[in-house]
Every structure is written in structure tokens, then in C-alpha cells.
Motif scaffolding. Structure first.
Motif, PDB file in Angstrom:
ATOM      1  N   LYS A  21      12.689   4.707  -1.087  1.00  0.00           N
ATOM      2  CA  LYS A  21      12.949   3.424  -1.732  1.00  0.00           C
ATOM      3  C   LYS A  21      11.851   2.447  -1.327  1.00  0.00           C
ATOM      4  CE  LYS A  21      17.033   4.505  -3.410  1.00  0.00           C
ATOM      5  NZ  LYS A  21      17.445   4.407  -4.779  1.00  0.00           N
ATOM      6  N   ARG A  22      11.532   1.534  -2.228  1.00  0.00           N
ATOM      7  CA  ARG A  22      10.452   0.573  -2.003  1.00  0.00           C
ATOM      8  C   ARG A  22      11.016  -0.820  -1.752  1.00  0.00           C
ATOM      9  NH1 ARG A  22       8.105   0.257  -7.024  1.00  0.00           N
ATOM     10  NH2 ARG A  22      10.005   1.213  -7.740  1.00  0.00           N
ATOM     11  N   ILE A  23      10.512  -1.457  -0.721  1.00  0.00           N
ATOM     12  CA  ILE A  23      10.963  -2.792  -0.348  1.00  0.00           C
ATOM     13  C   ILE A  23       9.769  -3.732  -0.347  1.00  0.00           C
ATOM     14  CG2 ILE A  23      11.961  -4.198   1.499  1.00  0.00           C
ATOM     15  CD1 ILE A  23      13.540  -1.743   2.379  1.00  0.00           C
ATOM     16  N   LEU A  24       9.951  -4.890  -0.961  1.00  0.00           N
ATOM     17  CA  LEU A  24       8.954  -5.946  -0.882  1.00  0.00           C
ATOM     18  C   LEU A  24       9.361  -6.874   0.253  1.00  0.00           C
ATOM     19  CD1 LEU A  24       6.496  -7.513  -1.959  1.00  0.00           C
ATOM     20  CD2 LEU A  24       8.085  -8.735  -3.477  1.00  0.00           C
ATOM     21  N   ILE A  25       8.457  -7.061   1.207  1.00  0.00           N
ATOM     22  CA  ILE A  25       8.694  -7.975   2.326  1.00  0.00           C
ATOM     23  C   ILE A  25       7.939  -9.265   2.015  1.00  0.00           C
ATOM     24  CG2 ILE A  25       8.480  -8.360   4.804  1.00  0.00           C
ATOM     25  CD1 ILE A  25       8.202  -5.273   5.098  1.00  0.00           C
ATOM     26  N   ALA A  26       8.670 -10.326   1.705  1.00  0.00           N
ATOM     27  CA  ALA A  26       8.063 -11.635   1.450  1.00  0.00           C
ATOM     28  C   ALA A  26       8.079 -12.394   2.767  1.00  0.00           C
ATOM     29  CB  ALA A  26       8.838 -12.381   0.371  1.00  0.00           C
ATOM     30  N   GLU A  27       6.949 -12.400   3.445  1.00  0.00           N
ATOM     31  CA  GLU A  27       6.867 -12.960   4.803  1.00  0.00           C
ATOM     32  C   GLU A  27       5.446 -13.463   5.051  1.00  0.00           C
ATOM     33  OE1 GLU A  27       7.405 -14.509   7.971  1.00  0.00           O
ATOM     34  OE2 GLU A  27       9.202 -13.281   7.683  1.00  0.00           O
ATOM     35  N   ASP A  28       5.299 -14.738   5.379  1.00  0.00           N
ATOM     36  CA  ASP A  28       3.971 -15.303   5.614  1.00  0.00           C
ATOM     37  C   ASP A  28       3.506 -15.159   7.057  1.00  0.00           C
ATOM     38  OD1 ASP A  28       6.054 -17.245   6.202  1.00  0.00           O
ATOM     39  OD2 ASP A  28       4.454 -18.714   6.500  1.00  0.00           O
ATOM     40  N   ASN A  29       4.415 -14.937   7.977  1.00  0.00           N
ATOM     41  CA  ASN A  29       4.073 -14.848   9.393  1.00  0.00           C
ATOM     42  C   ASN A  29       3.699 -13.405   9.747  1.00  0.00           C
ATOM     43  OD1 ASN A  29       4.936 -14.227  12.303  1.00  0.00           O
ATOM     44  ND2 ASN A  29       4.818 -16.471  12.285  1.00  0.00           N
ATOM     45  N   ASP A  30       2.480 -13.219  10.277  1.00  0.00           N
ATOM     46  CA  ASP A  30       1.990 -11.866  10.575  1.00  0.00           C
ATOM     47  C   ASP A  30       2.863 -11.126  11.585  1.00  0.00           C
ATOM     48  OD1 ASP A  30      -0.136 -12.075   8.815  1.00  0.00           O
ATOM     49  OD2 ASP A  30      -1.547 -12.720  10.358  1.00  0.00           O
ATOM     50  N   SER A  31       3.291 -11.790  12.653  1.00  0.00           N
ATOM     51  CA  SER A  31       4.083 -11.090  13.666  1.00  0.00           C
ATOM     52  C   SER A  31       5.453 -10.690  13.117  1.00  0.00           C
ATOM     53  CB  SER A  31       4.223 -11.920  14.947  1.00  0.00           C
ATOM     54  OG  SER A  31       4.854 -13.147  14.683  1.00  0.00           O
ATOM     55  N   ASN A  32       6.050 -11.525  12.280  1.00  0.00           N
ATOM     56  CA  ASN A  32       7.329 -11.151  11.661  1.00  0.00           C
ATOM     57  C   ASN A  32       7.142  -9.982  10.695  1.00  0.00           C
ATOM     58  OD1 ASN A  32       8.746 -13.143  13.041  1.00  0.00           O
ATOM     59  ND2 ASN A  32       8.583 -14.615  11.371  1.00  0.00           N
ATOM     60  N   TYR A  33       6.035 -10.004   9.942  1.00  0.00           N
ATOM     61  CA  TYR A  33       5.758  -8.892   9.038  1.00  0.00           C
ATOM     62  C   TYR A  33       5.539  -7.593   9.814  1.00  0.00           C
ATOM     63  CZ  TYR A  33       3.454  -5.701   5.924  1.00  0.00           C
ATOM     64  OH  TYR A  33       3.126  -4.578   5.217  1.00  0.00           O
ATOM     65  N   LEU A  34       4.792  -7.661  10.908  1.00  0.00           N
ATOM     66  CA  LEU A  34       4.555  -6.462  11.717  1.00  0.00           C
ATOM     67  C   LEU A  34       5.857  -5.899  12.271  1.00  0.00           C
ATOM     68  CD1 LEU A  34       1.270  -7.418  13.603  1.00  0.00           C
ATOM     69  CD2 LEU A  34       1.557  -5.704  11.799  1.00  0.00           C
ATOM     70  N   LEU A  35       6.757  -6.764  12.704  1.00  0.00           N
ATOM     71  CA  LEU A  35       8.053  -6.303  13.190  1.00  0.00           C
ATOM     72  C   LEU A  35       8.826  -5.611  12.068  1.00  0.00           C
ATOM     73  CD1 LEU A  35      10.349  -6.072  15.249  1.00  0.00           C
ATOM     74  CD2 LEU A  35      11.054  -8.381  14.571  1.00  0.00           C
ATOM     75  N   MET A  36       8.876  -6.227  10.899  1.00  0.00           N
ATOM     76  CA  MET A  36       9.608  -5.624   9.777  1.00  0.00           C
ATOM     77  C   MET A  36       8.973  -4.299   9.366  1.00  0.00           C
ATOM     78  SD  MET A  36      12.180  -7.462   9.408  1.00  0.00           S
ATOM     79  CE  MET A  36      12.799  -6.431   8.103  1.00  0.00           C
ATOM     80  N   SER A  37       7.655  -4.231   9.348  1.00  0.00           N
ATOM     81  CA  SER A  37       7.000  -2.981   8.961  1.00  0.00           C
ATOM     82  C   SER A  37       7.292  -1.885   9.988  1.00  0.00           C
ATOM     83  CB  SER A  37       5.497  -3.172   8.766  1.00  0.00           C
ATOM     84  OG  SER A  37       4.865  -3.539   9.966  1.00  0.00           O
TER      85      SER A  37
END
Length: 136
Positions: A21-37
Motif C-alpha cells: 500500500k502507498r502512503i503520502l506523508i505530508a510533513e515539512d519537518n525533516d526529522s518528523n519525516y525521517l521518523l515516519m519513514s
């Protein structure tokens, strides 16, 4: 003959049955995006939008199975982006991600069209549980 019979009784799966399944992560903060990834990498495919406007555009172009929507982003916030996405795709699961965890914040996200709400800092197990509730 027995092997042929077993092969004939195996269900034939469509190619998309095996696709993640494909998820779009709408996140401007790099550290939050890295955690989600990091949380998602073994379970789902994902891409990123850096602001609400980009999230709306990517939803139209990529047709993800879900959106994880940060609420406070530049250019267009997550609430406005959610409203625009909802106007065209009523069934797409959108999960709000925000550091604001008050009842009022949760209600604003739900009123904008989010299906659910995850507060930051994100708990990995809870995050995966909420995602699985909507897309498996």
C-alpha cells in the motif's frame, strides 16, 4: 497428477494483491519525516509532500492509499489541504499528525475531513495500528 491438482487449486492473485500500500506523508519537518519513514519502511511504500498544496497535487497525481497529514505546514496547512482532497476523494483515508493534542485540535482535524488523529511525538506501534485500521 497430484501436483497438477494442487497447482490448479491455488488461488490466482492479481498483481496488485502483492503490491505494498502507498502512503503520502505530508510533513515539512525533516526529522518528523525521517521518523515516519523509519516506522513505515518495512510495511508500506511512501512518498513525501512538503506542504499542503503539494499534498493536494500529489494525491491527484499519485493516488495513494492513505495520507498522513501534518496540520501545521507552510503555504497551505493540513486542514485546508484535507478539505480540498475531501472535495474530490471522499473515501481516501486521511490521518492527521500533529503536536497539538488537545480535544479542540482533534475535533478541528475531524471536522476538516480527517478519518483519525495521531499526536506527536508518534508512537510507532500506535501509528501502525491506526494505519492498519484503514488500509491493512
Amino acid at each position: 497428477m497430484c501436483l497438477i491438482k494442487e497447482v490448479l487449486t491455488i488461488k490466482h492473485y492479481e498483481q496488485e494483491d502483492f503490491m505494498m500500500k502507498r502512503i503520502l506523508i505530508a510533513e515539512d519537518n525533516d526529522s518528523n519525516y525521517l521518523l515516519m519513514s523509519y516506522i513505515l519502511k518495512s510495511h508500506y511504500e511512501f512518498s513525501r509532500a512538503l506542504n499542503g498544496r503539494e499534498a493536494v497535487e500529489k494525491v491527484k497525481a499519485e493516488r495513494p492509499d492513505m495520507v498522513l497529514m501534518d496540520i501545521q505546514m507552510p503555504i497551505m496547512d493540513g486542514l485546508e489541504a484535507t478539505r480540498l482532497i475531501r472535495a474530490e476523494m471522499a473515501d481516501l483515508p486521511i490521518i492527521a499528525l500533529t503536536a497539538n493534542a488537545f480535544d479542540n485540535d482533534r475535533q478541528q482535524a475531524l471536522d476538516a475531513g480527517c478519518n483519525d488523529f495521531i499526536s506527536k511525538p508518534v508512537n510507532a506501534a500506535l501509528c501502525l495500528e491506526v494505519i492498519a485500521k484503514y488500509i491493512g
